[in-house]
Enzyme design. Sequence first.
Site, PDB file in Angstrom:
ATOM      1  N   LYS A 113      53.807  21.699  58.991  1.00 36.20           N
ATOM      2  CA  LYS A 113      54.578  20.478  58.732  1.00 36.20           C
ATOM      3  C   LYS A 113      55.921  20.489  59.449  1.00 36.20           C
ATOM      4  CE  LYS A 113      52.525  18.861  54.448  1.00 36.20           C
ATOM      5  NZ  LYS A 113      52.774  18.407  53.075  1.00 36.20           N
ATOM      6  N   LYS A 194      37.976  18.731  57.261  1.00 37.80           N
ATOM      7  CA  LYS A 194      37.884  18.354  55.840  1.00 37.80           C
ATOM      8  C   LYS A 194      38.385  16.920  55.618  1.00 37.80           C
ATOM      9  CE  LYS A 194      41.973  19.443  53.251  1.00 37.80           C
ATOM     10  NZ  LYS A 194      42.638  20.082  52.158  1.00 37.80           N
ATOM     11  N   LYS A 197      43.753  13.010  53.168  1.00 37.21           N
ATOM     12  CA  LYS A 197      44.576  11.803  53.049  1.00 37.21           C
ATOM     13  C   LYS A 197      45.184  11.420  54.393  1.00 37.21           C
ATOM     14  CE  LYS A 197      46.079  12.928  48.447  1.00 37.21           C
ATOM     15  NZ  LYS A 197      47.005  13.786  47.713  1.00 37.21           N
TER      16      LYS A 197
END
Length: 328
Positions: A113, A194, A197
């Site tokens: 991130k 996967k 969101k």
Amino acid sequence: MNKKKILTGLQPTGTIHIGNYIGAIKQMVKYQDEFDSYIFVADLHAITVPQDPKTLSSKVKSLLALYLACGIDPNKNTIFIQSENEYHANISWLLECNTYYGELSRMTQFKDKSLKNINFTSGLLTYPVLMASDILAYDINYVPVGGDQKQHVELARDIAERFNKKYGLTFTIPEPLIPEEGAKIMDLIDPTKKMSKSSENQKGVINLLDDKETIRKKIMGATTDSDMTIKYDKENKPGISNLINIYKVFTNKTTEEIEQEFKGSNYGEFKKEVAEVVINEITKIQEKYNQILNSDEIDKVLNKGIEKSRQEAKEKYELMKKRMGFGR
Ligand code: AMP
Ligand code: TRP
């Protein structure tokens, strides 16, 4: 004997998808009879990245309604909002002063991130310490999370062990509870990734609040292969294997039963059945969700949950302060 304790939290970042439902919420529903269960909305974690103050509280409420609609039983769970319990942040500070900068800067999620956006806050770095507080405040034994959160639960263990050694026995050492391989749901468009969101293409992600037609279209449009047999083979047939997994959790059938059931069927026929079972379950959840959202049930559940969680976390906080030598 006292029941073992289990806890998990989800961030209120928009709607949740069937990956979250299967990986985290369904796990909690499965264990709620066996364990003393805690589930909360991690809104303090959500602000480690920018949030719009105008929509934050409605996202929190929506997630709570989804918990209940999915079968989280308020009589078997302590349900609360993280930010309503000030002891989480208080405990977090005491733990931060017992956590090394080096440990935090090595966390995979932080590295990912912080590379994506160089303007990150210090909260993004200390996020796993707050997560350790969520867990350690309640003497939790098991933490059901997806593989991506395993490292954070392991850090919570390290912090707890270090604190116990330095100041005397204070914390229970938690263990991550990672769902079996089959419970990891992949993206419908790119079944090697996967379901997430943050997926760029929302066609690969089934949200719990999607309408029937949208769900049907997404499943009918899922990427498959040119082999034409309905057989579980994750390496060579990731798309079909993912649909088999989804069908499996929504019907409780085994892989062998499913392969037998669709012997000779084509992919279109199989996808239609997968869409049926998913729509069937999700429609029921949505009906409950709408009823709950328009009632005062959430407030009642929260009032009960926050009282219990504050009392327990306060006791832990006071014990930590005593062990560390605070007081008059
Ligand atoms: P996140 O979306 O990263 O906030 O995930 C919240 C929780 O949902 C994680 O701890 C996982 O347990 C679960 N989860 C997220 N994505 C998936 C997925 N694709 N398959 C299974 N579980 C998932
Ligand atoms: N960090 C978790 C996530 O992003 C959410 C979370 C916060 C959590 N505190 C927790 C999960 C404590 C389990 C236990 O998915």
